[in-house]
Design an enzyme around this catalytic site. Sequence first.
Site, PDB file in Angstrom:
ATOM      1  N   HIS A  97      -2.519 -14.965   0.291  1.00  0.00           N
ATOM      2  CA  HIS A  97      -3.291 -13.900  -0.182  1.00  0.00           C
ATOM      3  C   HIS A  97      -2.435 -12.699  -0.356  1.00  0.00           C
ATOM      4  CE1 HIS A  97      -6.825 -16.599   0.259  1.00  0.00           C
ATOM      5  NE2 HIS A  97      -6.272 -16.805   1.591  1.00  0.00           N
ATOM      6  N   HIS A 156      -1.834  -4.824  -0.858  1.00  0.00           N
ATOM      7  CA  HIS A 156      -2.751  -5.258  -1.820  1.00  0.00           C
ATOM      8  C   HIS A 156      -2.105  -4.554  -3.458  1.00  0.00           C
ATOM      9  CE1 HIS A 156      -6.096  -6.715   0.492  1.00  0.00           C
ATOM     10  NE2 HIS A 156      -5.584  -5.669   1.413  1.00  0.00           N
ATOM     11  N   HIS A 187      -2.443  -1.762   4.152  1.00  0.00           N
ATOM     12  CA  HIS A 187      -3.370  -1.622   5.351  1.00  0.00           C
ATOM     13  C   HIS A 187      -2.924  -2.104   6.594  1.00  0.00           C
ATOM     14  CE1 HIS A 187      -6.633  -2.643   2.181  1.00  0.00           C
ATOM     15  NE2 HIS A 187      -6.459  -1.282   2.077  1.00  0.00           N
ATOM     16  N   THR A 223     -11.600  -8.895   2.967  1.00  0.00           N
ATOM     17  CA  THR A 223     -11.396 -10.498   2.873  1.00  0.00           C
ATOM     18  C   THR A 223     -12.239 -11.127   3.531  1.00  0.00           C
ATOM     19  OG1 THR A 223      -9.514 -10.374   4.476  1.00  0.00           O
ATOM     20  CG2 THR A 223      -9.009 -10.160   2.049  1.00  0.00           C
TER      21      THR A 223
HETATM   22 ZN   LIG Z   1      -6.260  -5.627   3.415  1.00  0.00          ZN
END
Ligand SMILES: [Zn+2]
Length: 202
Positions: free
Chosen positions: A38, A68, A85, A153
């Site tokens: 991811h 991201h 993050h 998520t």
């Molecule tokens: Zn994140």
Amino acid sequence: MVQSPIDINTSATAKDANLPSLQFSYSSFPISIVDNGHTIQVNTNTYAAANTVSYKDKKYQLKQFHFHAMSEHTINGEHSPMELHLVHAADDGALLVVGLMIKEGTANNMIDLVWSNIPDTENKEEQRTIAINVKDVLPAALGYYNYIGSLTTPPCAMGLNWFVMKEPLFLSAAQIAAFRQLYSHNYRPVQPLNNRTVHEKP
Ligand SMILES: [Zn+2]
């Protein structure tokens, strides 16, 4: 529902210079890194206790950071090319996430070290000898937007304290392109604000 990310409308924030400061205490540690399918994530593992942020006299340990593309938060409706993050947790399980909007500019040396250590195999966390200090991605000025939201998520657990820093992190065009070659669409769309206030420390 108080979900993340959100669009931050800077004309509607509650501005207050007296909001508490984020007090970062980061030190260098050898990275453990995983491509989890991811995102690219760096885990602090046993070095979490040596990497903390304090807010309102409560201490949170840095557990991991990840990236991201595009940014998840938007500012006045605009995405940045990427977002970082920094995920922190307190002893009681409370979560505090610091988001850094990533914009194109000069290259960042710490990110070079991270990118050059991405494992070739997915879902295989690899311990490296190379050490980084996360303070090398923090902006000089620590003004922020703060609101209560969620993980972005699944399971999208709610009640997180979100801090999106006002100053961006600059990466070179090549550094941004290197990540986007791996993950170019791993962001959740913005969620309704639903009566929440975004607090702004200028
Ligand atoms: Zn994140």
